[in-house]
Design an enzyme around this catalytic site. Structure first.
Site, PDB file in Angstrom:
ATOM      1  N   ALA A  75      -5.566 -58.332 -82.364  1.00 49.37           N
ATOM      2  CA  ALA A  75      -6.726 -58.636 -81.535  1.00 49.37           C
ATOM      3  C   ALA A  75      -8.035 -58.353 -82.254  1.00 49.37           C
ATOM      4  O   ALA A  75      -9.025 -59.058 -82.049  1.00 49.37           O
ATOM      5  CB  ALA A  75      -6.655 -57.828 -80.246  1.00 49.37           C
ATOM      6  N   THR A  76      -8.059 -57.338 -83.108  1.00 48.08           N
ATOM      7  CA  THR A  76      -9.295 -57.043 -83.832  1.00 48.08           C
ATOM      8  C   THR A  76      -9.673 -58.225 -84.715  1.00 48.08           C
ATOM      9  O   THR A  76     -10.834 -58.649 -84.736  1.00 48.08           O
ATOM     10  CB  THR A  76      -9.145 -55.746 -84.658  1.00 48.08           C
ATOM     11  OG1 THR A  76      -8.947 -54.660 -83.741  1.00 48.08           O
ATOM     12  CG2 THR A  76     -10.370 -55.468 -85.498  1.00 48.08           C
ATOM     13  N   ASN A 155     -10.104 -51.206 -71.752  1.00 50.08           N
ATOM     14  CA  ASN A 155      -8.984 -50.459 -72.309  1.00 50.08           C
ATOM     15  C   ASN A 155      -8.979 -48.993 -71.910  1.00 50.08           C
ATOM     16  O   ASN A 155      -7.964 -48.325 -72.000  1.00 50.08           O
ATOM     17  CB  ASN A 155      -8.987 -50.577 -73.833  1.00 50.08           C
ATOM     18  CG  ASN A 155     -10.314 -50.198 -74.445  1.00 50.08           C
ATOM     19  OD1 ASN A 155     -11.368 -50.671 -74.010  1.00 50.08           O
ATOM     20  ND2 ASN A 155     -10.291 -49.332 -75.434  1.00 50.08           N
ATOM     21  N   GLN A 183      -5.943 -56.095 -73.308  1.00 52.22           N
ATOM     22  CA  GLN A 183      -5.252 -55.246 -72.332  1.00 52.22           C
ATOM     23  C   GLN A 183      -4.767 -56.039 -71.128  1.00 52.22           C
ATOM     24  O   GLN A 183      -3.929 -55.556 -70.367  1.00 52.22           O
ATOM     25  CB  GLN A 183      -6.196 -54.135 -71.849  1.00 52.22           C
ATOM     26  CG  GLN A 183      -6.616 -53.151 -72.922  1.00 52.22           C
ATOM     27  CD  GLN A 183      -5.487 -52.238 -73.370  1.00 52.22           C
ATOM     28  OE1 GLN A 183      -4.441 -52.137 -72.729  1.00 52.22           O
ATOM     29  NE2 GLN A 183      -5.690 -51.545 -74.488  1.00 52.22           N
ATOM     30  N   ALA A 204       0.183 -58.706 -79.627  1.00 51.17           N
ATOM     31  CA  ALA A 204       1.550 -58.509 -79.145  1.00 51.17           C
ATOM     32  C   ALA A 204       1.843 -57.060 -78.774  1.00 51.17           C
ATOM     33  O   ALA A 204       2.545 -56.797 -77.799  1.00 51.17           O
ATOM     34  CB  ALA A 204       2.548 -58.973 -80.214  1.00 51.17           C
ATOM     35  N   THR A 244       0.141 -67.097 -95.066  1.00 54.58           N
ATOM     36  CA  THR A 244       1.518 -67.347 -94.640  1.00 54.58           C
ATOM     37  C   THR A 244       1.753 -66.750 -93.256  1.00 54.58           C
ATOM     38  O   THR A 244       1.383 -65.606 -92.999  1.00 54.58           O
ATOM     39  CB  THR A 244       2.492 -66.734 -95.663  1.00 54.58           C
ATOM     40  OG1 THR A 244       2.310 -67.412 -96.902  1.00 54.58           O
ATOM     41  CG2 THR A 244       3.941 -66.882 -95.221  1.00 54.58           C
ATOM     42  N   CYS A 330      -8.396 -46.299 -80.764  1.00 54.11           N
ATOM     43  CA  CYS A 330      -9.175 -46.817 -81.883  1.00 54.11           C
ATOM     44  C   CYS A 330     -10.413 -45.973 -82.156  1.00 54.11           C
ATOM     45  O   CYS A 330     -11.075 -46.130 -83.154  1.00 54.11           O
ATOM     46  CB  CYS A 330      -9.560 -48.258 -81.639  1.00 54.11           C
ATOM     47  SG  CYS A 330      -8.099 -49.283 -81.553  1.00 54.11           S
TER      48      CYS A 330
END
Lengths: 411, 408
Positions: A75-76, A155, A183, A204, A244, A330
């Site tokens: 997400a960052t 969050n 979240q 995820a 990739t 975080c």
């Protein structure tokens, strides 16, 4: 008997659901092809698995096409791509971005970096429950506003923002709308079409998938969002993100979306009831406990409470066998009080006494009861050690329950 | 021998069973966020440190603090190049080569559009750089030099130490893309002129989705993905713990068996090349005269389409590619081979075979048996191939005059 340690920090990260792991495993050792390899079975097999995952994700957030899903490392990265990408691609249109003070650091830091490059950023305040005000938002826009970035759910305090209203307003104004839904995805219903969302960040590992894989939803029509990539190269992901593809991670993310969609309604109900049980039992037994965040517009698994007179860190130490946190993982290395709690008007001293409980798929009622018992025990013990608490108690006894200036007590 | 022969290990590799086993606990019971201060976080944070040391050892870094975990090689290249450019806003010149991976190529092309001057160093027919050309390209305005260690299509290895000496003599930051080299040839950044080095896990039997960037201590490095304190404020975002653990394990295994494995793989590769050169008419090894990665063979079959060769190879269960997987799907001939001035009749017929420790002599024999059949069949179908066949027959008789000038 509850098995310890008890994990109740599901906003920081979640365990991988065994059903998710099972579908991922073959993609490490057997089906290991590069999804960009176009000349053999290994490549095709990986590409097909990626396509399926794209569909699973698109379905969960009601995207009109799987092509609108761009895979990222989390997400960052998605937040970086969305915010910096829009700022760069729409420079000709304007240089003003609106966000809010309670955003995750990923969004805030990107906005700060835009400011250094000459962009204007408005940081909307929030009310005592953590909600942004639509009036403030309306007032903030200018003819240079290109992006509104407001998180779907906070969050730390779990407050769910009025995403649909914001999205509709943004679309009326011809302004792009990004939401950091890290979240919220898989926990509450999200519909990018109905909610007018143009860009949505997800990851995820907050929804029982693996770490290291996320996605950015990028609207392809009405309007088609242009996005200058952050990571250039081979032109993977329709040119928006080279590199990739993390095939096992993508397969895991897809599966976790499928499971979340199927189980969301029942799970939300179960978690809400566990959360309310936690809140009620603690509040019934302890005085001067304050709930942070909105009473109902709140993520099902979130409870954030301040326990006056007890440092959050001391409580964490005392509750060694229960994993909870004082705020965002975080920013957990920082000793500063949470910027979110400060923004909703929690006094600095009280902010330091706050604990975030993050309930998740694998938590049970027994674990909640155990946590309640241990929290109550430790708060009582720690308060007895606090001279401040004793003084206050004595004084209050004398004054016979005069009104408190602290936020309304939870009943 | 399995049902498929996988000779496309420069595209990606199979995760080693030991690596998968090392990762598994971090996908199950050890699921904490390393930033969390409770025990779930602390136990994974420790493991990340161990993996960092394993990766540092693979590339011979002095200190594991110099390793930053990323999501892939492409991110590493972007972070390195953009970082160096950002750190020197007054410098507007970049030096790189014409044969870089699309990650570096694409980014430098983008920067060119943004007003940077880019010097694209040429290579000779064997894929080798001219160090004089490099020396002359460097100016006071040069923000960085980025050169790959080994080419992903031909395997040609550049003399990094010599290049680095020239670059460092001018005080310019030096980045190398070592994505194809790591785990295949020894690397030692300590006491080398390299300032930044990119690697990717999935090229040496770690999973996809994890890479690392080496940044020499003391090199100013503005972070690329921001919004979190992870990786000592150099790369934000929750760590891909299982991926990091896997990359650490794969790095250790690669290093432990490096010489032994690379000699074995080199033997297989040489066996493949020698036999194909002998059995297939009109076939050559691109970059064959240069020092190369032990596992890579880029073979051109004259007059043929590489894509057609791959289709038939696939029918025999043989997996190879025409070039970089990152540009697969594009019908453009390889930029690497064009830079090497490979003649048009050889250009389209290039096939890259890339081996790994999982490959066997039996597989090489199988491929050596099938490829000549495929080439024969395709050359029979190709008008140019037929012409060439006649030409060969004519040339066998002593005869004056030029042959037919064939242009593919």
């Amino acid at each position: 008997m509850v098995q310890t340690p008890v994990y109740m920090d599901n906003h920081a990260t979640t365990p991988v659901d065994p059903r998710v792991l099972e579908v991922m495993l073959p993609y490490f050792t057997e089906k290991f092809g590069n999804a960009a390899s176009r000349s053999h079975t290994f490549g095709w097999e990986s590409e097909a698995a990626v396509d399926l995952a794209r569909e699973q994700i698109a379905r969960l957030i009601h995207a009109s096409s799987p092509r609108e899903i761009v895979f990222t490392s989390g997400a960052t990265e998605s937040d970086n791509l969305a915010i910096k990408g829009v700022a760069e691609s729409y420079r000709d249109k304007g240089n003003h971005v609106i966000t809010c003070v309670t955003e995750h650091k990923a969004v805030l830091d990107c906005c700060k970096s835009l400011e250094k490059r000459g962009c204007q950023v408005t940081y909307l305040p929030v009310d005592r429950d953590g909600l942004v005000s639509m009036n403030r938002l309306r007032e903030a826009i200018t003819d240079k506003t290109i992006l509104i970035s407001i998180m779907a759910a906070n969050n730390e305090i779990g407050t769910i923002e009025p995403i649909k209203e914001i999205g509709q307003f943004a679309h009326e104004q011809g302004i792009l709308f990004h939401t950091d839904a890290t979240q919220a995805v898989g926990k509450i219903p999200l519909n990018v079409e109905q909610m007018g969302i143009d860009l949505l960040s997800l990851t995820a590992h907050k929804m029982y998938g693996p770490k290291g894989i996320g996605a950015l939803y990028v609207r392809a029509a009405k309007p088609r969002v242009r996005l200058r990539p952050m990571i250039d190269g081979g032109g993977h992901e329709r040119g928006m993100r080279s590199g990739t593809l993390n095939v096992p991670g993508i397969v895991g993310l897809g599966k976790s979306c499928e499971i979340a969609q199927k189980e969301m309604a029942a799970e939300a109900e179960r978690l809400t009831s566990l959360r309310e049980r936690l809140k009620k039992k603690i509040s019934d037994q302890l005085e001067e406990v304050y709930v942070n965040g909105h009473p109902t517009k709140r993520l099902p698994g979130n409870m954030n409470m301040s326990f006056a007179y007890v440092e959050g860190e001391s409580l964490l130490m005392a509750l060694k066998e229960i994993a909870v946190s004082t705020g965002s993982a975080c920013t957990s290395a920082s000793l500063e009080p949470s910027h979110v709690l400060r923004a909703i008007g929690v006094e600095e001293e009280l902010a330091h006494t706050s604990i975030r409980f993050g309930l998740g798929r694998f938590n049970t009622e027994e674990e909640v009861d155990y946590t309640v018992r241990r929290v109550v025990e430790e708060i009582r013990r720690l308060r007895e050690l606090s001279p401040l608490y004793k003084a206050r108690k004595a004084k209050r006894h004398g004054r016979q329950q005069t009104e408190s200036k602290l936020p309304e007590r939870v009943s | 021998m399995g049902s498929e022969v996988y000779f496309d290990n420069n595209a990606t590799t199979r995760v080693l069973p030991e690596v998968a086993a090392a990762m598994q606990p971090y996908l199950t019971e050890l699921y904490g966020n390393p930033s969390s201060i409770h025990r779930f976080g602390a136990q994974v944070a420790q493991k990340i440190s161990a993996a960092r040391a394993q990766v540092a050892a693979l590339i011979g870094a002095a200190d594991s603090i110099e390793i930053i975990f990323t999501s892939c090689g492409t991110e590493g290249d972007n972070a390195a190049i953009r970082g160096m450019v950002e750190a020197r806003p007054d410098k507007r010149h970049i030096v790189t080569t014409q044969v870089e991976h699309p990650a570096v190529l694409g980014l430098c092309q983008h920067l060119e559009k943004r007003g940077y001057r880019v010097t694209w160093l040429s290579v000779n027919q064997e894929g080798m750089l001219d160090l004089e050309e490099l020396r002359n390209a460097l100016t006071d305005d040069t923000a960085l030099v980025s050169v790959m260690v080994a080419n992903n299509e031909t395997g040609v290895i550049f003399p990094i130490d010599k290049i680095g000496e020239i670059v460092k003599a001018r005080g310019i930051p030096f980045h190398v893309d070592a994505v194809q080299a790591a785990g295949k040839i020894p690397l030692k950044v300590k006491d080398s002129p390299v300032d930044l080095l990119t690697i990717s896990g999935h090229k040496f039997h770690a999973p996809k989705g994890i890479g690392a960037l080496y940044v020499r201590r003391g090199v100013a490095f503005p972070p690329f993905i921001i919004g979190g304190h992870q990786e000592k404020n150099r790369r934000a975002g929750t760590e891909n713990v299982a991926g990091i653990v896997g990359m650490g394990e794969a790095a250790e295994l690669a290093q432990r068996n490096l010489m032994e494995q690379s000699e074995r793989v080199r033997g297989l590769r040489d066996q493949l090349e020698e036999e194909l050169l002998r059995s297939c008419p009109d076939c050559r090894v691109n970059g064959g005269a240069s020092e190369r990665l032990p596992n890579t063979s880029n073979i051109s079959f004259r007059y043929l389409e590489g894509e057609s060769v791959l289709v038939l190879l696939d029918q025999f269960g043989i997996c190879a590619s025409t070039g970089s997987a990152c540009t697969a799907g594009s019908s453009e001939p390889s930029h690497v081979l064009r830079a090497m001035a490979v003649a048009p009749d050889w250009l389209q017929g290039a096939v890259r075979f890339s081996l790994s420790r999982f490959n066997t002599g039996e597989e090489v024999c199988y491929v050596n048996e099938k490829v000549p059949l495929i080439v024969q069949r395709l050359q029979g179908l190709s008008a140019l191939g037929k012409l060439a066949g006649q030409q060969r027959a004519q040339q066998e008789k002593p005869r004056a005059g030029n042959g037919i000038g064939v242009r593919g």
